[in-house]
Design a protein around this motif. Sequence first.
Motif, mmCIF file in Angstrom:
data_model
loop_
_atom_site.group_PDB
_atom_site.id
_atom_site.type_symbol
_atom_site.label_atom_id
_atom_site.label_comp_id
_atom_site.label_asym_id
_atom_site.label_seq_id
_atom_site.Cartn_x
_atom_site.Cartn_y
_atom_site.Cartn_z
ATOM 1 N N LEU A 125 -36.193 -11.128 8.556
ATOM 2 C CA LEU A 125 -36.335 -11.523 7.156
ATOM 3 C C LEU A 125 -35.487 -10.632 6.256
ATOM 4 C CD1 LEU A 125 -40.177 -12.201 6.986
ATOM 5 C CD2 LEU A 125 -38.359 -13.904 6.710
ATOM 6 N N LYS A 126 -35.467 -9.352 6.550
ATOM 7 C CA LYS A 126 -34.670 -8.420 5.759
ATOM 8 C C LYS A 126 -33.183 -8.713 5.892
ATOM 9 C CE LYS A 126 -33.879 -3.454 5.095
ATOM 10 N NZ LYS A 126 -34.251 -2.089 5.561
ATOM 11 N N GLN A 127 -32.769 -9.090 7.094
ATOM 12 C CA GLN A 127 -31.358 -9.393 7.361
ATOM 13 C C GLN A 127 -30.968 -10.784 6.878
ATOM 14 O OE1 GLN A 127 -31.854 -6.823 11.456
ATOM 15 N NE2 GLN A 127 -31.352 -8.983 11.602
ATOM 16 N N GLY A 128 -31.956 -11.666 6.661
ATOM 17 C CA GLY A 128 -31.678 -13.031 6.234
ATOM 18 C C GLY A 128 -31.236 -13.940 7.361
ATOM 19 N N ALA A 165 -40.852 -22.056 14.480
ATOM 20 C CA ALA A 165 -39.626 -22.643 13.939
ATOM 21 C C ALA A 165 -39.884 -23.304 12.588
ATOM 22 C CB ALA A 165 -39.055 -23.652 14.933
ATOM 23 N N ASP A 166 -40.994 -24.014 12.470
ATOM 24 C CA ASP A 166 -41.339 -24.651 11.197
ATOM 25 C C ASP A 166 -41.585 -23.600 10.111
ATOM 26 O OD1 ASP A 166 -41.156 -27.148 12.304
ATOM 27 O OD2 ASP A 166 -43.318 -27.484 12.468
ATOM 28 N N ARG A 167 -42.266 -22.536 10.489
ATOM 29 C CA ARG A 167 -42.638 -21.519 9.504
ATOM 30 C C ARG A 167 -41.427 -20.791 8.944
ATOM 31 N NH1 ARG A 167 -43.029 -18.340 6.274
ATOM 32 N NH2 ARG A 167 -44.682 -16.837 5.757
ATOM 33 N N TYR A 168 -40.413 -20.532 9.777
ATOM 34 C CA TYR A 168 -39.318 -19.662 9.348
ATOM 35 C C TYR A 168 -37.956 -20.345 9.273
ATOM 36 C CZ TYR A 168 -42.664 -15.899 9.634
ATOM 37 O OH TYR A 168 -43.763 -15.100 9.417
ATOM 38 N N ALA A 169 -37.927 -21.653 9.398
ATOM 39 C CA ALA A 169 -36.650 -22.366 9.322
ATOM 40 C C ALA A 169 -35.944 -22.122 7.991
ATOM 41 C CB ALA A 169 -36.866 -23.861 9.546
ATOM 42 N N ALA A 170 -36.690 -22.144 6.911
ATOM 43 C CA ALA A 170 -36.088 -21.966 5.589
ATOM 44 C C ALA A 170 -35.578 -20.546 5.378
ATOM 45 C CB ALA A 170 -37.096 -22.325 4.499
ATOM 46 N N ASP A 217 -24.280 -18.741 16.418
ATOM 47 C CA ASP A 217 -24.136 -19.583 15.237
ATOM 48 C C ASP A 217 -23.717 -21.006 15.599
ATOM 49 O OD1 ASP A 217 -24.847 -17.493 13.600
ATOM 50 O OD2 ASP A 217 -22.781 -16.934 13.100
ATOM 51 N N ASP A 218 -23.168 -21.197 16.801
ATOM 52 C CA ASP A 218 -22.821 -22.549 17.238
ATOM 53 C C ASP A 218 -24.057 -23.438 17.328
ATOM 54 O OD1 ASP A 218 -20.157 -21.873 17.434
ATOM 55 O OD2 ASP A 218 -20.231 -21.485 19.586
ATOM 56 N N ALA A 219 -25.231 -22.824 17.476
ATOM 57 C CA ALA A 219 -26.487 -23.565 17.533
ATOM 58 C C ALA A 219 -27.266 -23.404 16.231
ATOM 59 C CB ALA A 219 -27.326 -23.076 18.706
ATOM 60 N N GLY A 220 -26.554 -23.171 15.141
ATOM 61 C CA GLY A 220 -27.187 -22.838 13.876
ATOM 62 C C GLY A 220 -28.098 -23.895 13.290
ATOM 63 N N TYR A 221 -28.009 -25.148 13.766
ATOM 64 C CA TYR A 221 -28.863 -26.221 13.240
ATOM 65 C C TYR A 221 -29.863 -26.685 14.293
ATOM 66 C CZ TYR A 221 -29.767 -29.919 9.762
ATOM 67 O OH TYR A 221 -30.325 -30.734 8.802
ATOM 68 N N ILE A 222 -30.094 -25.856 15.306
ATOM 69 C CA ILE A 222 -31.045 -26.173 16.372
ATOM 70 C C ILE A 222 -32.211 -25.211 16.289
ATOM 71 C CG2 ILE A 222 -31.424 -26.374 18.857
ATOM 72 C CD1 ILE A 222 -28.434 -26.872 19.181
ATOM 73 N N THR A 223 -33.406 -25.729 16.075
ATOM 74 C CA THR A 223 -34.599 -24.888 16.063
ATOM 75 C C THR A 223 -35.816 -25.721 16.437
ATOM 76 O OG1 THR A 223 -35.779 -23.173 14.825
ATOM 77 C CG2 THR A 223 -35.219 -25.186 13.614
ATOM 78 N N GLY A 224 -36.804 -25.056 17.023
ATOM 79 C CA GLY A 224 -38.047 -25.724 17.401
ATOM 80 C C GLY A 224 -37.931 -26.610 18.623
#
Length: 237
Positions: A125-128, A165-170, A217-224
């Motif tokens: 979270l600190k690193q963003g 993934a839902d909790r921290y995606a944003a 970062d190549d998987a930057g839109y993959i979560t959950g």
Amino acid sequence: MTETSQSPVAIITGGGRGMGAGIARELHARGYRLGLMSPSGSAIELAAELGAIGIKGSAGEAKDLETLVARTAEAYGRIDAVVNHTGHPPKGDLIDITDEKWALGNDLMVLSVVRMARLVTPYMLKQGKGAWVNITTFAAFEPSLVFPVSCAYRAAVGAYTKLYADRYAADNIRMNAVLPGFIDSLDHKPGTESGIPMKRLGTMNEIAKTTAFLLSDDAGYITGQNIRVDGGITKHV
């Protein structure tokens, strides 16, 4: 002394042998600095080879996880990625498995992920930014009576993966799970390949590269996601 380099830092549990070691070598080759832990001294030996942090400890022990995270953060000043990887818990006939063995499996496979999330999420979270991969098994989708504790709790990790993934995606923190099939890190019974559509065992290198991709970062839109790497054994639409 904390390093000032901004090259990424990854923690790997079960990071001394087999798939864990393969992942460690792959991430090292991609420029990651590493914090490794295993129940034997293998993580310490591999860490010495790779110029990493290495400790002896179990993912099922909260204090060992705390030590691993603290030593890694102290050495490198950041934590960008975590690979949660453990061996199999006790096994046995389904209703003969004791409460103690079920509790051990819970600590080793589910609570290890929960505890690690508590420890490392503040850094991310600190690193963003941050990324996680939980190594489970294809049998989380197709449970096997050979490994009942493992199947039940690795399925639970799949659910936790989606919740986190839902909790921290944003917050730009991603968590996925990799579900290996029969991999050459273990000795499998002769003829195992015949039941795999690709007619061969998977390799540790294939698991390592899939994991590295999901952390990148190549998987930057993959979560959950629970991503099966099993040569086609499980088939779901």
